[in-house]
Design a protein around this motif. Structure first.
Motif, PDB file in Angstrom:
ATOM      1  N   GLU A 155      -0.302  83.910  39.741  1.00  0.00           N
ATOM      2  CA  GLU A 155      -0.596  85.049  39.483  1.00  0.00           C
ATOM      3  C   GLU A 155      -1.833  85.739  39.600  1.00  0.00           C
ATOM      4  OE1 GLU A 155       1.555  86.367  35.728  1.00  0.00           O
ATOM      5  OE2 GLU A 155       2.059  84.183  35.590  1.00  0.00           O
ATOM      6  N   LEU A 156      -3.000  85.080  39.188  1.00  0.00           N
ATOM      7  CA  LEU A 156      -3.965  85.424  39.619  1.00  0.00           C
ATOM      8  C   LEU A 156      -4.491  85.518  41.012  1.00  0.00           C
ATOM      9  CD1 LEU A 156      -6.973  86.118  38.316  1.00  0.00           C
ATOM     10  CD2 LEU A 156      -7.539  83.532  38.331  1.00  0.00           C
ATOM     11  N   LEU A 157      -3.921  84.701  41.864  1.00  0.00           N
ATOM     12  CA  LEU A 157      -4.324  84.879  43.288  1.00  0.00           C
ATOM     13  C   LEU A 157      -3.543  86.028  43.913  1.00  0.00           C
ATOM     14  CD1 LEU A 157      -5.501  83.453  45.768  1.00  0.00           C
ATOM     15  CD2 LEU A 157      -3.546  81.922  45.965  1.00  0.00           C
ATOM     16  N   LEU A 159       7.598  88.118  39.765  1.00  0.00           N
ATOM     17  CA  LEU A 159       7.824  89.024  38.462  1.00  0.00           C
ATOM     18  C   LEU A 159       9.527  88.584  38.348  1.00  0.00           C
ATOM     19  CD1 LEU A 159       5.834  92.119  39.353  1.00  0.00           C
ATOM     20  CD2 LEU A 159       5.369  90.635  37.310  1.00  0.00           C
ATOM     21  N   ILE A 160      10.184  88.663  39.148  1.00  0.00           N
ATOM     22  CA  ILE A 160      11.458  88.332  39.090  1.00  0.00           C
ATOM     23  C   ILE A 160      11.744  86.783  38.385  1.00  0.00           C
ATOM     24  CG2 ILE A 160      13.749  87.867  40.287  1.00  0.00           C
ATOM     25  CD1 ILE A 160      12.730  89.788  42.176  1.00  0.00           C
ATOM     26  N   ALA A 161      11.176  85.992  38.718  1.00  0.00           N
ATOM     27  CA  ALA A 161      11.239  84.573  38.016  1.00  0.00           C
ATOM     28  C   ALA A 161      10.861  84.742  36.853  1.00  0.00           C
ATOM     29  CB  ALA A 161      10.275  83.661  39.080  1.00  0.00           C
ATOM     30  N   LEU A 209      11.869  92.398  35.238  1.00  0.00           N
ATOM     31  CA  LEU A 209      12.597  93.098  36.247  1.00  0.00           C
ATOM     32  C   LEU A 209      12.037  94.623  36.691  1.00  0.00           C
ATOM     33  CD1 LEU A 209      16.611  91.944  35.907  1.00  0.00           C
ATOM     34  CD2 LEU A 209      14.416  91.197  37.458  1.00  0.00           C
ATOM     35  N   ASP A 210      11.850  95.329  35.530  1.00  0.00           N
ATOM     36  CA  ASP A 210      10.968  96.746  35.741  1.00  0.00           C
ATOM     37  C   ASP A 210       9.853  96.639  36.564  1.00  0.00           C
ATOM     38  OD1 ASP A 210      13.237  97.625  34.517  1.00  0.00           O
ATOM     39  OD2 ASP A 210      11.934  97.863  32.452  1.00  0.00           O
ATOM     40  N   ASP A 211       8.874  95.648  36.198  1.00  0.00           N
ATOM     41  CA  ASP A 211       7.759  95.606  37.062  1.00  0.00           C
ATOM     42  C   ASP A 211       7.910  94.982  38.405  1.00  0.00           C
ATOM     43  OD1 ASP A 211       6.134  96.222  34.761  1.00  0.00           O
ATOM     44  OD2 ASP A 211       5.860  94.254  33.969  1.00  0.00           O
ATOM     45  N   LEU A 214      14.868  94.736  46.126  1.00  0.00           N
ATOM     46  CA  LEU A 214      15.140  95.857  45.612  1.00  0.00           C
ATOM     47  C   LEU A 214      16.905  95.710  45.222  1.00  0.00           C
ATOM     48  CD1 LEU A 214      14.363  98.423  44.152  1.00  0.00           C
ATOM     49  CD2 LEU A 214      14.872  99.387  46.238  1.00  0.00           C
ATOM     50  N   ALA A 215      17.653  95.569  46.064  1.00  0.00           N
ATOM     51  CA  ALA A 215      19.020  95.592  45.844  1.00  0.00           C
ATOM     52  C   ALA A 215      19.159  94.362  44.831  1.00  0.00           C
ATOM     53  CB  ALA A 215      19.767  95.243  47.093  1.00  0.00           C
ATOM     54  N   ASP A 216      18.696  93.325  44.862  1.00  0.00           N
ATOM     55  CA  ASP A 216      19.056  92.391  43.890  1.00  0.00           C
ATOM     56  C   ASP A 216      18.407  92.475  42.595  1.00  0.00           C
ATOM     57  OD1 ASP A 216      20.196  90.849  46.003  1.00  0.00           O
ATOM     58  OD2 ASP A 216      18.419  89.531  46.313  1.00  0.00           O
ATOM     59  N   ILE A 217      17.203  93.249  42.462  1.00  0.00           N
ATOM     60  CA  ILE A 217      16.859  93.747  41.089  1.00  0.00           C
ATOM     61  C   ILE A 217      17.768  94.560  40.787  1.00  0.00           C
ATOM     62  CG2 ILE A 217      14.709  94.912  40.139  1.00  0.00           C
ATOM     63  CD1 ILE A 217      12.864  93.742  42.104  1.00  0.00           C
ATOM     64  N   LEU A 218      18.009  95.566  41.385  1.00  0.00           N
ATOM     65  CA  LEU A 218      18.842  96.567  40.837  1.00  0.00           C
ATOM     66  C   LEU A 218      20.342  96.318  40.241  1.00  0.00           C
ATOM     67  CD1 LEU A 218      18.092  99.420  43.350  1.00  0.00           C
ATOM     68  CD2 LEU A 218      17.355  99.225  40.756  1.00  0.00           C
ATOM     69  N   THR A 219      20.873  95.179  41.035  1.00  0.00           N
ATOM     70  CA  THR A 219      22.142  94.583  40.695  1.00  0.00           C
ATOM     71  C   THR A 219      21.964  93.843  39.458  1.00  0.00           C
ATOM     72  OG1 THR A 219      22.841  94.287  42.748  1.00  0.00           O
ATOM     73  CG2 THR A 219      23.894  92.951  41.336  1.00  0.00           C
ATOM     74  N   GLU A 220      20.858  93.085  39.396  1.00  0.00           N
ATOM     75  CA  GLU A 220      20.601  92.242  38.100  1.00  0.00           C
ATOM     76  C   GLU A 220      20.296  93.247  36.811  1.00  0.00           C
ATOM     77  OE1 GLU A 220      19.707  88.828  35.726  1.00  0.00           O
ATOM     78  OE2 GLU A 220      20.450  89.061  37.847  1.00  0.00           O
ATOM     79  N   LYS A 221      19.633  94.467  37.251  1.00  0.00           N
ATOM     80  CA  LYS A 221      19.401  95.392  36.246  1.00  0.00           C
ATOM     81  C   LYS A 221      20.695  96.228  35.701  1.00  0.00           C
ATOM     82  CE  LYS A 221      15.799  97.888  35.966  1.00  0.00           C
ATOM     83  NZ  LYS A 221      14.581  98.831  36.433  1.00  0.00           N
TER      84      LYS A 221
END
Length: 114
Positions: free
Chosen positions: A32-34, A56-58, A62-64, A86-93
């Motif tokens: 994360e720092l890197l 962030l997904i891991a 999801l919003d971030d 993006l499609a995967d995030i929106l599906t998950e949300k």
């Protein structure tokens, strides 16, 4: 190897691959720092935003992740990987309209996509 490259050239774009490798090896804070520092140095490097979104997904943020991957798409609208994420995030949300639109864009960019 990535560490050596980054040590030799702190401005190298290898930071994204190294952050992903750190994450996969359980070095979450280092990853994360890197990635955050790398993005600050290279605010137009799409690969950095893609890796950041994956992290962030891991973490189930999801919003971030959506904000980060949207930035990647703004930088490179034709980037198929960013569009798929993006499609995967929106599906998950569970955002069906937005997810459908995002999946259609993936198919538009790559008609042979699964």
């Amino acid at each position: 190897r990535y560490q050596d490259n980054l040590r030799k050239d702190p401005n190298s774009l290898v930071f994204a691959a190294l952050a992903e490798a750190y994450w996969e090896r359980g070095l979450e804070k280092e990853a994360e720092l890197l990635i955050e520092n790398g993005i600050q140095r290279h605010p137009s490097y799409v690969g950095g935003f893609v890796v950041w979104a994956k992290i962030l997904i891991a973490k189930k943020q999801l919003d971030d992740a959506e904000k980060v991957i949207t930035k990647a798409i703004e930088l490179a609208p034709e980037n198929l990987m960013a569009r798929q994420i993006l499609a995967d995030i929106l599906t998950e949300k569970q955002s069906p309209k937005e997810a459908l639109q995002a999946h259609k864009m993936v198919l538009f960019l790559n008609p042979h996509s699964d």
